[in-house]
Design a protein around this motif. Structure first.
Motif, PDB file in Angstrom:
ATOM      1  N   THR A 155      43.728  28.639  48.828  1.00 31.97           N
ATOM      2  CA  THR A 155      44.324  29.313  47.687  1.00 31.97           C
ATOM      3  C   THR A 155      43.850  30.761  47.658  1.00 31.97           C
ATOM      4  O   THR A 155      42.642  31.025  47.618  1.00 31.97           O
ATOM      5  CB  THR A 155      43.937  28.624  46.369  1.00 31.97           C
ATOM      6  OG1 THR A 155      44.440  27.278  46.379  1.00 31.97           O
ATOM      7  CG2 THR A 155      44.529  29.369  45.176  1.00 31.97           C
ATOM      8  N   LEU A 156      44.801  31.683  47.713  1.00 31.82           N
ATOM      9  CA  LEU A 156      44.495  33.106  47.618  1.00 31.82           C
ATOM     10  C   LEU A 156      44.478  33.490  46.143  1.00 31.82           C
ATOM     11  O   LEU A 156      45.474  33.298  45.439  1.00 31.82           O
ATOM     12  CB  LEU A 156      45.547  33.917  48.368  1.00 31.82           C
ATOM     13  CG  LEU A 156      45.326  35.436  48.425  1.00 31.82           C
ATOM     14  CD1 LEU A 156      44.123  35.772  49.289  1.00 31.82           C
ATOM     15  CD2 LEU A 156      46.577  36.143  48.952  1.00 31.82           C
ATOM     16  N   PRO A 157      43.369  34.039  45.651  1.00 35.74           N
ATOM     17  CA  PRO A 157      43.265  34.278  44.202  1.00 35.74           C
ATOM     18  C   PRO A 157      44.268  35.277  43.644  1.00 35.74           C
ATOM     19  O   PRO A 157      44.798  35.071  42.549  1.00 35.74           O
ATOM     20  CB  PRO A 157      41.824  34.792  44.035  1.00 35.74           C
ATOM     21  CG  PRO A 157      41.090  34.259  45.223  1.00 35.74           C
ATOM     22  CD  PRO A 157      42.088  34.263  46.340  1.00 35.74           C
ATOM     23  N   ALA A 158      44.512  36.384  44.354  1.00 41.80           N
ATOM     24  CA  ALA A 158      45.340  37.438  43.759  1.00 41.80           C
ATOM     25  C   ALA A 158      45.879  38.352  44.847  1.00 41.80           C
ATOM     26  O   ALA A 158      45.282  38.498  45.916  1.00 41.80           O
ATOM     27  CB  ALA A 158      44.528  38.253  42.748  1.00 41.80           C
ATOM     28  N   LEU A 159      47.013  38.993  44.561  1.00 40.29           N
ATOM     29  CA  LEU A 159      47.594  40.003  45.453  1.00 40.29           C
ATOM     30  C   LEU A 159      48.221  41.090  44.603  1.00 40.29           C
ATOM     31  O   LEU A 159      49.138  40.825  43.818  1.00 40.29           O
ATOM     32  CB  LEU A 159      48.656  39.371  46.370  1.00 40.29           C
ATOM     33  CG  LEU A 159      49.495  40.352  47.203  1.00 40.29           C
ATOM     34  CD1 LEU A 159      48.622  41.126  48.192  1.00 40.29           C
ATOM     35  CD2 LEU A 159      50.616  39.608  47.941  1.00 40.29           C
ATOM     36  N   ASN A 160      47.732  42.305  44.730  1.00 42.35           N
ATOM     37  CA  ASN A 160      48.357  43.463  44.090  1.00 42.35           C
ATOM     38  C   ASN A 160      49.255  44.191  45.085  1.00 42.35           C
ATOM     39  O   ASN A 160      50.462  44.162  44.999  1.00 42.35           O
ATOM     40  CB  ASN A 160      47.298  44.403  43.535  1.00 42.35           C
ATOM     41  CG  ASN A 160      46.670  43.885  42.250  1.00 42.35           C
ATOM     42  OD1 ASN A 160      46.965  42.771  41.819  1.00 42.35           O
ATOM     43  ND2 ASN A 160      45.800  44.668  41.644  1.00 42.35           N
TER      44      ASN A 160
END
Length: 646
Positions: A625-630
């Motif tokens: 699971t990748l926490p976040a992407l901006n």
């Protein structure tokens, strides 16, 4: 350099607005600053040199600001990282006067654990009780290759009037993580070097060029371990060349018609830039236009090297010739006998031969890829240089394709690094300069951040910093460029520090992978790089499987140059479940690490990821699971293999 179709537009805007570089002679250059809205204490971080040899001593220069009215004593901790490992930690104490600033000078030893590498540096500011007040990122570049050719990052200097102090100007470029200077617009004439006794002369656009300033800048750059290249074209002369006492022969020219069949060619028949009826004299410039000569003509080559390049390298301590072109001719060209010319046929061999003759390297500008196959496959340039345009490579996936093609052209040779100048927001800049637009005259942050990320992901570096400027928004380096907001300067500094800190995972022989990464939920992504979704790019190198995520979610277009400056910010996503396929032996918990890092999160720090393992028709994979992407994330799986990248 500049392409014919665009140059004339640029000249008009320069004439209308005029050019100024600073009111006070010898003023200190502006060092790019972190944004006070994001970093309350850290204002600047840069090193005293651009590059260090392994084991060399260096200094990390940290400027702190006190947001309060009372004096404050803080602890400053600089931690040097190699990927997930902590290699060293340096601690200093400092007292900052109320509402004041202080420079903290921190000594370090460049790591020598892995040869030529990049190292991320985290600077943490703590109060007397150990509470973290601020964290910011920088990087250390460790190389010992001539010309810093393993990981070159060029920037331009184009003003030579002495209004800016040379040493601080180089400090400014180091702060932008540049490690090579391109000396632009310092020539006397394209076809002739200045007489040795001449103290100063005027550039094409009538800017003063001072001999002493050139020397000062070169000396300051060399003191910082930055090579300096002399920018000069391979086949140009000012339009008044026939009136010069020392001049080339018309018979070496490149002509836009078959005048040679009649035996009555003159200079008006020559291929030129800009095309008539436009001209530069109307703006008070040094020449009406440039005339082109056949760069493959041996007599022209000898004249150019003898009368221009070699004397310039003798008069100044330049390290290489930045051999410019303007790309493929916009129309058929002919020699003085009326035969068709193929001027690309010799570019690589000409500059390779010139390097032997000059006893200094030559870096060839393969504009829009013109002649790149030959340069990559056969040339001797220490690294490759491709000026990239929106009209030759309009979309983000194409930028990756350009580098993949160059890597294929290099074949089994040791891969050479690639530098790519390119320009964004050009139409917006032209409107702002001429007054056609009054508001919003700043670089558009999403375009700048996504382009910086994409060039790095592809395996090159985006050359985009002119003099003290932030981003190139004009094809003419000396000209007007849109300013950057404080927030964007902060973001770009983080992105450049990220690029240097992880340069081995970005540029050290990394290639596209046949093993994909996939987004299972939490967002939409694919490897095609379409607008409105995440662009997923799998990369591989020995011991590492890498997935880059470039966020185009919510964007109506995947065109990178954002000419009008209207690109919106991508819609942030996360958490997202993903799969990353890999080759080699199956990975195991406790032995193989999976981690992610992003210039948009935690100052680029590595963060370990839990993962599961599996196998399907696509091969072995890890799920996580990748926490976040901006804007840009990088996911890295440390494999066991020691074999060539698959």
């Amino acid at each position: 350099m500049i392409l014919v179709a665009l140059l004339a537009l640029v000249m008009v805007t320069i004439f209308v607005a005029g050019i100024g570089f600073g009111p006070d002679p010898g003023r200190a250059a502006t060092i790019p600053s972190l944004d006070p809205a994001k970093h309350r204490y850290v204002r600047h971080i840069y090193t005293n040199k651009a590059v260090y040899a392994p084991g060399a001593r260096g200094r990390l220069l940290v400027t702190l600001a006190n947001p309060g009215a009372d004096d404050r004593t803080v602890q400053v901790v600089a931690t040097i990282h190699r990927n997930t490992q902590i290699l060293d930690e340096i601690t200093n104490k400092a007292t900052i006067g109320g509402s004041g600033n202080v420079l903290v000078d921190m000594d370090f030893v460049a790591p020598s654990d892995g040869g030529e590498r990049g190292y991320r540096v985290a600077v943490t500011v703590k109060d007397a009780g150990g509470r973290v007040l601020d964290v910011a990122a920088s990087a250390i570049d460790v190389q010992n290759s001539p010309l810093n050719a393993r990981f070159p990052r060029q920037c331009w200097i184009s003003h030579w009037d002495g209004k800016v102090d040379a040493a601080s100007l180089i400090d400014s470029q180091i702060a932008w993580h540049c490690n090579t200077v391109q000396s632009y617009a310092s020539y006397y004439r394209p076809e002739l070097a200045p007489p040795p006794a001449l103290d100063s002369w005027l550039s094409l656009s009538n800017l003063k060029v001072s001999r002493s300033v050139i020397r000062d800048v070169i000396d300051a750059a060399h003191a910082a371990n930055m090579p300096v290249g002399f920018f000069q074209a391979t086949g140009e002369a000012y339009s008044d060349w026939p009136k010069q006492k020392v001049r080339p022969s018309l018979s070496w020219g490149s002509f836009r018609n078959r005048c040679g069949l009649t035996g009555r060619c003159d200079a008006d028949d020559m291929d030129q830039m800009p095309q008539s009826p436009d001209n530069w004299r109307q703006y008070g410039w040094q020449a009406d236009h440039l005339d082109f000569f056949d760069p493959c003509n041996p007599e022209w080559q000898n004249f150019l090297l003898t009368r221009s390049i070699a004397p310039m390298l003798a008069q100044f301590d330049y390290d290489f010739w930045q051999a410019d072109t303007v790309g493929a001719p916009v129309q058929p060209t002919f020699d003085s006998k009326g035969a068709s010319l193929d001027t690309v046929r010799c570019l690589s061999t000409f500059t390779s031969g010139a390097a032997k003759r000059l006893k200094k390297p030559a870096i060839l500008n393969n504009v829009s890829g013109w002649g790149m196959t030959d340069a990559a496959g056969k040339g001797t340039q220490p690294y490759l240089y491709r000026e990239t345009w929106d009209f030759d490579t309009p979309y983000y996936p194409g930028l990756n394709g350009v580098i993949a093609a160059i890597m294929a052209d290099m074949g089994h040779r040791d891969p050479r690094a690639i530098v790519q100048p390119g320009y964004i927001n050009r139409t917006l800049a032209q409107k702002c300069e001429t007054g056609a637009r009054k508001n919003g005259c700043v670089v558009n942050p999403p375009a700048a951040l996504l382009a910086t990320a994409m060039f790095a992901i592809a395996g090159s570096t985006w050359m985009n910093h002119p003099d003290e400027g932030c981003i190139m928004t004009n094809v003419f380096v000396e000209g007007y460029h849109l300013p950057c907001s404080k927030a964007l300067v902060d973001g770009l500094l983080s992105y450049k520090a990220f690029e240097v800190g992880y340069q081995n995972l970005l540029r050290d022989g990394v290639r596209d992978s046949e093993r994909p990464c996939q987004m299972m939920s939490g967002g939409t992504g694919a490897s095609i790089g379409a607008a409105g979704q995440v662009y997923l790019l799998g990369k591989t190198m020995p011991q590492f499987q890498i997935c880059h995520l470039l966020n185009l979610t919510g964007l109506p277009s995947n065109a990178w140059s954002d000419l009008d400056g209207t690109m919106p910010a991508p819609k942030a996503i996360g958490p997202a479940t993903m799969k990353l396929y890999y080759s080699g032996a199956p990975v195991r918990h406790g032995r193989n690490r999976l981690w992610w890092a992003s210039p948009d999160h935690d100052n680029g720090a590595t963060q370990l990821l839990d993962y599961g393992t599996g196998t399907d028709q696509g091969g072995n994979y890890v799920s996580f699971t990748l926490p976040a992407l901006n804007y840009w994330d990088m996911v890295v799986l440390e494999r066991d293999d020691h074999s060539p990248a698959s």
